[in-house]
Design a protein around this motif. Structure first.
Motif, PDB file in Angstrom:
ATOM      1  N   ARG A 234       7.814  25.916  37.493  1.00  0.00           N
ATOM      2  CA  ARG A 234       7.857  25.447  36.102  1.00  0.00           C
ATOM      3  C   ARG A 234       8.967  24.408  35.913  1.00  0.00           C
TER       4      ARG A 234
ATOM      5  N   LYS B 194       7.640  40.036  45.766  1.00  0.00           N
ATOM      6  CA  LYS B 194       8.809  40.322  44.920  1.00  0.00           C
ATOM      7  C   LYS B 194       9.393  39.050  44.319  1.00  0.00           C
ATOM      8  N   ASN B 195       9.107  37.910  44.924  1.00  0.00           N
ATOM      9  CA  ASN B 195       9.688  36.644  44.458  1.00  0.00           C
ATOM     10  C   ASN B 195       8.784  35.903  43.473  1.00  0.00           C
ATOM     11  N   ARG B 196       7.766  36.575  42.979  1.00  0.00           N
ATOM     12  CA  ARG B 196       6.815  35.877  42.111  1.00  0.00           C
ATOM     13  C   ARG B 196       7.490  35.206  40.915  1.00  0.00           C
ATOM     14  N   ASN B 197       8.288  35.966  40.169  1.00  0.00           N
ATOM     15  CA  ASN B 197       8.926  35.397  38.974  1.00  0.00           C
ATOM     16  C   ASN B 197       9.846  34.238  39.332  1.00  0.00           C
TER      17      ASN B 197
ATOM     18  N   GLN C  19       7.668  31.255  40.205  1.00  0.00           N
ATOM     19  CA  GLN C  19       7.054  30.741  38.979  1.00  0.00           C
ATOM     20  C   GLN C  19       8.066  29.919  38.184  1.00  0.00           C
ATOM     21  N   ASP C  20       9.295  30.399  38.096  1.00  0.00           N
ATOM     22  CA  ASP C  20      10.343  29.646  37.381  1.00  0.00           C
ATOM     23  C   ASP C  20      10.662  28.338  38.093  1.00  0.00           C
TER      24      ASP C  20
END
Length: 421
Positions: free
Chosen positions: A258, A248-251, A254-255
Motif C-alpha cells: 500500500r 504471518k507477514n500478511r499485514n 499489505q502495508d
C-alpha cells in the motif's frame, strides 16, 4: 418428579400416538416439516461451504491480489472505473519489497462488452470456442502454483524474445486433442501459429458442478500476449498477484504494498487509496454473507412449520386433557400433586415433539442423500450440529406449546374431575 413418573409420561405419550395414529401423525407433521427443512437447507449450505473452503485453500494462504478497483462483492462506481491502471513497472517495484517472494502481472483479453473473449483456438478441423486469452510473467509459476498434467511453464528467454508458445487449459486441450498429447503441436489463435508447451491440470470448481472458466483458456508469456492485444494492458489494467514469504507477514506485506503504490501513484496523504488489495479470504467473507442470507431464509421457512406443529401439539394435548379428565382426578385422589400432573403432561408434549424432531432429522438425512446422488452441483453434507439444533428446537416447541395444556390439567379440581363423564 420421580423417574418412574417420567417413564410413565413417556409411555403415555407413545400410547397416545398408538391409539390415535392419524391424529398424532398430523399433529407432529409441522414439526417434521420444519426440522426436515432445517436439515436439508443446512446440509446444502454446509456442502457448499466445504467446497468453497477447499477451492479457496487452493488459491494459497500467502497470496495477495492488487487491482485498480474492487472486484469482489462490490459494484464498481464511475470513480473506480476511471482510476489509473496498474502497470508492469508497479509489478517490478513490488518484487523488490523485502518479504515478497514473487509477483506476477497478468492481463486477460475481454471483448468490449466486458464478457470473456469469444476467441477460438484451432487445431486442424477441431476448434475450442470461447477460449480466454491471458498473458502472464514467468513468475506466475511461483505465485499461482497451478499443476501441469504435461509439459512445462514458459521461460524468461521465451518471454523476452516474444516466442510463439502457449500453455492450454485442461478443457481446451481436451476439445482439441482428446486423450492425445498436445505437446509440440501447433495451434492457430487469431491467425497466428503457437506451439503448445504445456497443459494445465483441471482446476477446482467452488460449487462442485459445472466447469471452471479458466479451464478453457490459453496462457502466453506476457510479451507474446502483447503482440496480440497490447491495448488490454491500458484499457483493462494489469492484475497483480503477490506471493509473500510467510502467512504471518500478511499485514506487513499489505502495508508495504500500500505504501509503495500510494507513493508511485502520487496519492495525497489525506486521500483514500485509488487501488484495492485483497486476498482469498475476501472470497470467503463474500460467501459467508451470501450463506447468511440463506440461513435467515432457512430459519423463516422452518419457523412456519414449527409454529404450525406447536399449535397442533397444543391442540392434541388439550384434547388429551379433556379425554383423561377422570384419570387426572383419580391420580390426584391417590396423592399426585399439581407438580406431578404438570410435569407429566409437559413431558408428554415434549416427547411428541421430540419424536417429530427425530422423524424430521431422518427425513432431512434421506433428502440430503438424494441430493448428493441426483444433483452433483449441490454437494450436500449433513451437519451434526444442525441435527442437534433441530432436535433441541423441537423439544423446546413441545415445552412452550405443551405448558398450557399441562397447567390446565394440573389445576383441575379433583372432585369435579372424578365426576366427569
Amino acid at each position: 418428579m420421580r423417574i418412574a413418573d417420567s417413564r410413565e409420561a413417556v409411555r403415555m405419550a407413545f400410547e397416545t400416538l398408538r391409539t390415535n395414529k392419524l391424529r398424532s401423525g398430523l399433529t407432529i407433521l409441522g414439526i417434521v416439516i420444519g426440522v426436515a427443512t432445517v436439515i436439508t437447507i443446512s446440509s446444502i449450505i454446509s456442502g457448499l461451504n466445504n467446497n468453497v473452503q477447499a477451492w479457496v485453500s487452493t488459491l494459497g494462504t500467502d497470496v495477495l491480489w492488487v487491482f485498480h478497483m474492487p472486484v469482489i462483492g462490490v459494484r464498481p462506481t464511475a470513480e473506480m472505473l476511471a482510476r489509473k491502471k496498474l502497470t508492469f513497472d508497479d509489478v517490478a517495484a513490488i518484487r523488490n519489497l523485502p518479504h515478497v517472494v514473487a509477483a506476477d502481472g497478468g492481463v486477460r483479453h475481454v471483448n468490449p462488452i466486458f464478457q470473456a473473449g469469444i476467441v477460438g483456438v484451432k487445431y486442424g478441423q477441431k476448434k475450442a470456442q470461447g477460449t480466454l486469452l491471458q498473458g502472464d510473467s514467468v513468475q506466475v509459476a511461483e505465485v499461482a502454483d497451478i499443476p501441469l498434467i504435461e509439459g512445462r511453464m514458459f521461460t524468461e528467454d521465451e518471454d523476452q524474445r516474444r516466442a510463439n508458445v502457449v500453455i492450454l487449459g485442461y478443457d481446451t486441450a481436451q476439445q482439441l486433442f482428446g486423450n492425445d498429447s498436445g505437446l509440440g503441436k501447433e495451434v492457430n489463435i487469431e491467425n497466428n501459429a503457437f506451439t503448445v508447451i504445456g497443459v494445465f491440470d483441471k482446476r477446482k470448481q467452488p460449487f462442485g458442478g459445472g466447469r471452471n472458466p479458466d479451464d478453457n483458456a490459453a496462457f502466453f508469456p506476457i510479451n507474446t500476449f502483447m503482440k496480440l492485444h497490447p491495448e488490454d494492458a491500458v484499457t483493462g489494467g494489469v492484475w497483480v498477484s503477490v506471493k509473500y514469504d510467510d502467512p504471518k507477514n500478511r499485514n506487513l506485506v499489505q502495508d508495504e504494498v500500500r505504501e509503495l503504490l500510494r507513493r508511485r501513484r502520487k496519492v495525497h496523504v489525506e486521500a483514500p487509496d485509488d487501488f484495492e488489495i485483497f486476498g482469498p479470504d475476501s472470497l470467503t467473507r463474500l460467501w459467508n454473507q451470501l450463506t447468511g442470507g440463506l440461513a435467515i431464509f432457512m430459519v423463516a421457512v422452518s419457523s412456519v412449520g414449527l409454529m404450525v406443529g406447536g399449535v397442533g401439539v397444543m391442540n392434541i394435548m388439550l384434547v388429551s386433557v379433556t379425554e383423561r379428565t377422570k384419570e387426572i382426578g383419580v391420580r390426584k385422589a391417590i396423592g399426585a400433586t399439581k407438580r406431578n400432573i404438570l410435569l407429566q403432561f409437559t413431558i408428554e408434549a415434549m416427547t411428541l415433539c421430540a419424536l417429530g424432531g427425530v422423524i424430521g432429522i431422518a427425513a432431512g438425512g434421506i433428502i440430503t442423500l438424494l441430493i448428493r446422488l441426483l444433483l452433483s452441483a449441490l454437494p450436500a453434507t449433513m451437519s451434526s450440529m444442525w441435527a442437534m439444533i433441530g432436535f433441541t428446537v423441537s423439544c423446546m416447541i413441545g415445552l412452550v406449546f405443551g405448558i398450557y395444556p399441562a397447567w390446565k390439567a394440573a389445576n383441575l379440581d379433583p372432585i369435579e374431575a372424578l365426576r366427569y363423564e
